[in-house]
Write a protein that holds these residues in place. Structure first.
Motif, PDB file in Angstrom:
ATOM      1  N   ALA A 136      18.825   0.617  -0.541  1.00 19.76           N
ATOM      2  CA  ALA A 136      19.351  -0.331  -1.519  1.00 19.76           C
ATOM      3  C   ALA A 136      18.281  -1.333  -1.940  1.00 19.76           C
ATOM      4  N   MET A 137      17.466  -1.757  -0.994  1.00 18.27           N
ATOM      5  CA  MET A 137      16.420  -2.731  -1.291  1.00 18.27           C
ATOM      6  C   MET A 137      15.295  -2.114  -2.121  1.00 18.27           C
ATOM      7  N   ARG A 138      14.909  -0.885  -1.778  1.00 23.36           N
ATOM      8  CA  ARG A 138      13.864  -0.217  -2.573  1.00 23.36           C
ATOM      9  C   ARG A 138      14.326   0.015  -4.006  1.00 23.36           C
ATOM     10  N   ALA A 139      15.604   0.353  -4.166  1.00 22.14           N
ATOM     11  CA  ALA A 139      16.130   0.635  -5.506  1.00 22.14           C
ATOM     12  C   ALA A 139      16.086  -0.609  -6.392  1.00 22.14           C
ATOM     13  N   ARG A 246       8.544  -9.719   0.173  1.00 28.32           N
ATOM     14  CA  ARG A 246       8.211  -9.849  -1.237  1.00 28.32           C
ATOM     15  C   ARG A 246       8.728  -8.611  -1.971  1.00 28.32           C
ATOM     16  N   GLY A 247       9.253  -8.801  -3.180  1.00 33.34           N
ATOM     17  CA  GLY A 247       9.714  -7.672  -3.967  1.00 33.34           C
ATOM     18  C   GLY A 247       8.551  -6.874  -4.529  1.00 33.34           C
ATOM     19  N   GLY A 248       8.868  -5.762  -5.175  1.00 38.90           N
ATOM     20  CA  GLY A 248       7.827  -4.934  -5.763  1.00 38.90           C
ATOM     21  C   GLY A 248       7.520  -3.697  -4.943  1.00 38.90           C
ATOM     22  N   PRO A 249       6.512  -2.940  -5.353  1.00 39.53           N
ATOM     23  CA  PRO A 249       6.232  -1.633  -4.731  1.00 39.53           C
ATOM     24  C   PRO A 249       5.679  -1.718  -3.317  1.00 39.53           C
ATOM     25  N   ASP A 250       5.286  -2.905  -2.852  1.00 40.17           N
ATOM     26  CA  ASP A 250       4.732  -3.026  -1.499  1.00 40.17           C
ATOM     27  C   ASP A 250       5.812  -2.879  -0.432  1.00 40.17           C
ATOM     28  N   PHE A 251       7.076  -3.148  -0.781  1.00 36.53           N
ATOM     29  CA  PHE A 251       8.148  -3.059   0.214  1.00 36.53           C
ATOM     30  C   PHE A 251       8.451  -1.607   0.562  1.00 36.53           C
ATOM     31  N   LEU A 252       8.603  -1.327   1.864  1.00 39.13           N
ATOM     32  CA  LEU A 252       8.957   0.012   2.324  1.00 39.13           C
ATOM     33  C   LEU A 252      10.338   0.048   2.970  1.00 39.13           C
TER      34      LEU A 252
END
Length: 388
Positions: A136-139, A246-252
């Motif tokens: 849900a967070m990645r989406a 932090r949001g964005g593509p760095d989050f896994l």
């Protein structure tokens, strides 16, 4: 004739290089004046709340999205939703509902869906909580500057010298400071715990049949809403404190308890099994934000949670609790409850023992009764005023 000649001489002089230079200087002064006026207008617009083009992306992107995973959490769900909608806005609250069946819980979720809260149903095992939250967070990782996973017994507030601050604007400002920083590590909440409800004559508790102090008066609270009752924290922030990202593509991903999580900048040495109080500053940035964790509500809620967590973690009477890394306290309580077969007297004794352990830890760390302060008053007062 002389006067006329002088006039002609003046007319001729007006076209000399000297006069051209004078005109050029005048134009430059005029341009400078216009620039100063424009700068003044921009400053006034900024002071009035208007935004410049460079600010547009930041203003259009929400500050933070808050995520929670729960199942039939009737005791705190309504208050959790109310508080975090007040702080972040309902459109920035996402609830992963683990196939709840409690009619009251379902009614609360439906009511908040109409206000903008996103509710997604998850039908997998509780042990897959981290995976469900992480998906849900990645989406939505690009929809907010920060991603904040919580449990519904955790309320976001702000650390203060004499306790906690429950002021929505100041809480948002603290999140904004983290989002605007150049910090690329994961962010840590402070370690705060709201202890067990105190005896009714203590005047500082809230729970089944207990009370909360409001402006110096003891107010009965049949709704059993949370209050700060002898909250405490360890002398120093610990690696087991909860984490946001932090949001964005760095989050896994986040983990089962939202203690560690992973980002792309992590490496093999950042696995949660290798992080302790000696090295967690390598991976996490401390913040003044904190969580009031109502882990020990009234007896019935605590009893149901022990059985629910034990089933989720697949504990049995044969489990070696001392070797369990996650959910150890639930394991021990589950066995003392004999899997739910123990008499209620034994269960109440275990509840009191766990509360006693929290009180002992509180004394050891110097934790004192700490109240919420700030523009919204105490969290308990805010929730007590909330219409059902």
């Amino acid at each position: 004739m002389q006067r006329r000649a002088k006039g002609r001489h003046d007319d001729v002089e007006a076209n000399t290089p000297k006069e051209a230079t004078r005109k050029s200087s005048t134009r430059r002064l005029a341009d400078l004046a216009l620039a100063l006026v424009a700068a003044g207008l921009l400053y006034a617009a900024a002071r009035s709340g208007a935004s410049t083009p460079n600010d547009q992306n930041e203003m259009q992107q929400p500050l933070a999205k808050v995520f929670a995973f729960h199942r039939d959490e009737e005791f705190l769900l309504g208050d959790w939703l109310y508080w975090h909608c007040a702080v972040f806005g309902c459109s920035n609250v996402v609830v992963m509902d683990h196939a709840s069946t409690n009619p009251k819980v379902l009614a609360i979720l439906e009511a908040y869906k109409t206000r903008g809260v996103t509710v997604e149903t998850f039908r997998g095992a509780f042990g897959e909580k981290a995976e469900a939250l992480s998906r849900a967070m990645r989406a939505r990782a690009d929809e907010a500057r920060l991603l904040v996973p919580l449990d519904v017994d955790e309320f976001v507030v702000l650390e203060a010298d004499q306790g906690f601050v429950a002021d929505a604007r100041r809480i948002r400002a603290a999140f904004a400071a983290s989002a605007s920083s150049n910090e690329m590590r994961k962010f840590k909440f402070s370690s705060r715990v709201a202890a067990c409800p105190a005896p009714a004559d203590d005047g500082d508790a809230l729970g089944g049949g207990l009370h909360v102090v409001s402006s110096g008066n003891v107010v009965a609270d049949a709704a059993k809403r949370p209050a700060v009752v002898r909250a405490f924290s360890p002398p120093t922030q610990t690696a087991m404190a909860k984490t946001f990202f932090r949001g964005g593509p760095d989050f896994l991903e986040t983990d089962q308890g939202n203690h560690f999580g992973k980002i792309r900048r992590d490496n093999a040495s950042s696995q949660d099994a290798m992080i302790d109080n000696r090295n967690f500053d390598r991976f996490f940035a401390r913040t003044p934000l904190t969580l009031l964790h109502f882990s020990m509500p009234d007896f019935d809620t605590w009893y149901a949670k022990v059985l629910q967590r034990a089933k989720a973690y697949k504990f049995t009477m044969a489990t070696q609790c001392a070797g369990v890394r996650r959910g150890q306290r639930y394991c021990r309580s589950f066995q003392k409850l004999r899997g739910g077969a123990a008499p209620r007297e034994i269960a109440r004794t275990e509840y009191a023992d766990v509360c006693g352990a929290i009180a002992a830890q509180q004394r050891e760390t110097g934790g004192a009764r700490q109240r919420l302060q700030g523009g919204l008053g105490s969290l308990a007062d805010v929730l007590l005023r909330r219409p059902r």
